[in-house]
Scaffold this motif. Structure first.
Motif, PDB file in Angstrom:
ATOM      1  N   VAL A   1      41.097  43.030 -33.974  1.00  0.00           N
ATOM      2  CA  VAL A   1      41.226  44.215 -33.131  1.00  0.00           C
ATOM      3  C   VAL A   1      40.257  45.256 -33.666  1.00  0.00           C
ATOM      4  N   VAL A   2      39.486  45.870 -32.777  1.00  0.00           N
ATOM      5  CA  VAL A   2      38.586  46.946 -33.169  1.00  0.00           C
ATOM      6  C   VAL A   2      39.242  48.262 -32.776  1.00  0.00           C
ATOM      7  N   MET A   3      39.384  49.125 -33.760  1.00  0.00           N
ATOM      8  CA  MET A   3      40.075  50.396 -33.579  1.00  0.00           C
ATOM      9  C   MET A   3      39.050  51.523 -33.642  1.00  0.00           C
ATOM     10  N   LEU A   4      38.813  52.199 -32.534  1.00  0.00           N
ATOM     11  CA  LEU A   4      37.877  53.322 -32.493  1.00  0.00           C
ATOM     12  C   LEU A   4      38.670  54.578 -32.156  1.00  0.00           C
ATOM     13  N   LEU A   5      39.391  55.074 -33.139  1.00  0.00           N
ATOM     14  CA  LEU A   5      40.281  56.210 -32.961  1.00  0.00           C
ATOM     15  C   LEU A   5      40.014  57.270 -34.017  1.00  0.00           C
ATOM     16  N   THR A   6      40.491  58.477 -33.770  1.00  0.00           N
ATOM     17  CA  THR A   6      40.396  59.514 -34.790  1.00  0.00           C
ATOM     18  C   THR A   6      41.342  59.169 -35.931  1.00  0.00           C
ATOM     19  N   ALA A   7      41.199  59.856 -37.037  1.00  0.00           N
ATOM     20  CA  ALA A   7      42.006  59.551 -38.222  1.00  0.00           C
ATOM     21  C   ALA A   7      43.514  59.602 -37.946  1.00  0.00           C
ATOM     22  N   PRO A   8      44.050  60.683 -37.368  1.00  0.00           N
ATOM     23  CA  PRO A   8      45.503  60.699 -37.128  1.00  0.00           C
ATOM     24  C   PRO A   8      45.955  59.610 -36.147  1.00  0.00           C
ATOM     25  N   GLN A   9      45.152  59.361 -35.125  1.00  0.00           N
ATOM     26  CA  GLN A   9      45.498  58.314 -34.168  1.00  0.00           C
ATOM     27  C   GLN A   9      45.504  56.940 -34.829  1.00  0.00           C
ATOM     28  N   SER A  10      44.568  56.700 -35.744  1.00  0.00           N
ATOM     29  CA  SER A  10      44.484  55.391 -36.382  1.00  0.00           C
ATOM     30  C   SER A  10      45.687  55.125 -37.281  1.00  0.00           C
ATOM     31  N   VAL A  11      46.225  56.154 -37.912  1.00  0.00           N
ATOM     32  CA  VAL A  11      47.432  55.994 -38.733  1.00  0.00           C
ATOM     33  C   VAL A  11      48.585  55.521 -37.853  1.00  0.00           C
ATOM     34  N   THR A  12      48.788  56.203 -36.750  1.00  0.00           N
ATOM     35  CA  THR A  12      49.865  55.838 -35.821  1.00  0.00           C
ATOM     36  C   THR A  12      49.640  54.441 -35.258  1.00  0.00           C
ATOM     37  N   PHE A  13      48.404  54.147 -34.855  1.00  0.00           N
ATOM     38  CA  PHE A  13      48.094  52.848 -34.270  1.00  0.00           C
ATOM     39  C   PHE A  13      48.343  51.711 -35.253  1.00  0.00           C
ATOM     40  N   MET A  14      47.878  51.876 -36.500  1.00  0.00           N
ATOM     41  CA  MET A  14      48.082  50.812 -37.497  1.00  0.00           C
ATOM     42  C   MET A  14      49.570  50.556 -37.724  1.00  0.00           C
ATOM     43  N   LYS A  15      50.352  51.610 -37.830  1.00  0.00           N
ATOM     44  CA  LYS A  15      51.795  51.433 -38.028  1.00  0.00           C
ATOM     45  C   LYS A  15      52.423  50.709 -36.836  1.00  0.00           C
ATOM     46  N   GLN A  16      52.083  51.136 -35.632  1.00  0.00           N
ATOM     47  CA  GLN A  16      52.663  50.508 -34.434  1.00  0.00           C
ATOM     48  C   GLN A  16      52.191  49.071 -34.270  1.00  0.00           C
ATOM     49  N   LEU A  17      50.938  48.821 -34.562  1.00  0.00           N
ATOM     50  CA  LEU A  17      50.398  47.465 -34.445  1.00  0.00           C
ATOM     51  C   LEU A  17      51.103  46.511 -35.402  1.00  0.00           C
ATOM     52  N   ARG A  18      51.302  46.925 -36.632  1.00  0.00           N
ATOM     53  CA  ARG A  18      51.991  46.085 -37.620  1.00  0.00           C
ATOM     54  C   ARG A  18      53.469  45.941 -37.277  1.00  0.00           C
ATOM     55  N   GLN A  19      54.098  47.018 -36.805  1.00  0.00           N
ATOM     56  CA  GLN A  19      55.508  46.943 -36.398  1.00  0.00           C
ATOM     57  C   GLN A  19      55.700  45.991 -35.225  1.00  0.00           C
ATOM     58  N   ALA A  20      54.664  45.875 -34.391  1.00  0.00           N
ATOM     59  CA  ALA A  20      54.725  44.957 -33.249  1.00  0.00           C
ATOM     60  C   ALA A  20      54.488  43.512 -33.667  1.00  0.00           C
ATOM     61  N   GLY A  21      54.182  43.283 -34.945  1.00  0.00           N
ATOM     62  CA  GLY A  21      54.031  41.926 -35.454  1.00  0.00           C
ATOM     63  C   GLY A  21      52.619  41.420 -35.578  1.00  0.00           C
ATOM     64  N   TYR A  22      51.624  42.256 -35.302  1.00  0.00           N
ATOM     65  CA  TYR A  22      50.237  41.800 -35.429  1.00  0.00           C
ATOM     66  C   TYR A  22      49.856  41.699 -36.898  1.00  0.00           C
ATOM     67  N   THR A  23      49.369  40.542 -37.299  1.00  0.00           N
ATOM     68  CA  THR A  23      48.982  40.324 -38.697  1.00  0.00           C
ATOM     69  C   THR A  23      47.501  40.003 -38.855  1.00  0.00           C
ATOM     70  N   GLY A  24      46.753  40.027 -37.744  1.00  0.00           N
ATOM     71  CA  GLY A  24      45.328  39.697 -37.789  1.00  0.00           C
ATOM     72  C   GLY A  24      44.470  40.809 -38.337  1.00  0.00           C
ATOM     73  N   GLN A  25      43.180  40.581 -38.265  1.00  0.00           N
ATOM     74  CA  GLN A  25      42.181  41.506 -38.788  1.00  0.00           C
ATOM     75  C   GLN A  25      42.052  42.737 -37.905  1.00  0.00           C
ATOM     76  N   VAL A  26      41.944  43.904 -38.525  1.00  0.00           N
ATOM     77  CA  VAL A  26      41.675  45.146 -37.806  1.00  0.00           C
ATOM     78  C   VAL A  26      40.398  45.744 -38.376  1.00  0.00           C
ATOM     79  N   LEU A  27      39.487  46.108 -37.490  1.00  0.00           N
ATOM     80  CA  LEU A  27      38.220  46.719 -37.872  1.00  0.00           C
ATOM     81  C   LEU A  27      38.245  48.170 -37.414  1.00  0.00           C
ATOM     82  N   GLY A  28      37.815  49.055 -38.276  1.00  0.00           N
ATOM     83  CA  GLY A  28      37.817  50.473 -37.953  1.00  0.00           C
ATOM     84  C   GLY A  28      36.430  51.065 -38.006  1.00  0.00           C
ATOM     85  N   SER A  29      36.389  52.373 -38.191  1.00  0.00           N
ATOM     86  CA  SER A  29      35.132  53.111 -38.256  1.00  0.00           C
ATOM     87  C   SER A  29      35.186  54.075 -39.433  1.00  0.00           C
TER      88      SER A  29
END
Length: 161
Positions: A12-40
């Motif tokens: 998953v490529v994450m192109l979000l601001t810093a606060p958004q990326s914190v929320t997204f990472m938490k929600q993504l992991r809580q949803a069970g995603y264990t794959g690779q995440v690429l950021g900026s």
């Protein structure tokens, strides 16, 4: 986040601001995603730290990381940590290299007037220099640094080769 996790992509490529990326990472992991995440670079400077363990494994590019191992980078990290009690972030390295570029420019022109500084900066830029961010070169008026790719793990950046 639930739709992404359900689709089970390899990355998953994450192109979000810093606060958004914190929320997204938490929600993504809580949803069970264990794959690779690429950021900026938005996740650098410890901006992803509030995500805690949910950010582990995140990979992103930066122009400077305290984990860089060039002699100039190490010297900068050591001196910064000694003075401030913590590792420098990319902003500290950028400021350090910018000020040293100006100092080198004044020395090169032996003139601290506006014209002298401009002439000296151009001279230094034509040669480039090694700084905290690595070998700094210039393409016209654009500064170029090699940059690195890091992996966030256990609350800090780790240099990837």
């Amino acid at each position: 986040a639930q739709r992404i996790a359900a689709a089970k992509p390899q990355a998953v490529v994450m192109l979000l601001t810093a606060p958004q990326s914190v929320t997204f990472m938490k929600q993504l992991r809580q949803a069970g995603y264990t794959g690779q995440v690429l950021g900026s670079t938005n996740q650098s400077a410890g901006m992803i730290a509030p995500a805690g363990p949910a950010a582990d494994g995140l990979v992103y590019p930066v122009d400077f990381s305290a984990s860089m191992d060039t002699p100039e980078s190490k010297a900068f990290v050591d001196a910064f940590a000694k003075e401030y009690g913590e590792a420098p972030d990319p902003y500290a390295a950028e400021g350090f290299d910018a000020l040293w570029w100006i100092a080198r420019g004044i020395k090169a022109s032996n003139d601290s007037s506006r014209d002298g500084v401009q002439k000296g900066l151009a001279q230094v830029a034509s040669q480039g220099f090694a700084g905290a961010m690595g070998d700094i070169t210039f393409d016209g008026n654009d500064m170029r640094v090699p940059g690195v790719v890091v992996k966030w793990q256990d609350g800090k950046e780790h240099l990837l080769r």
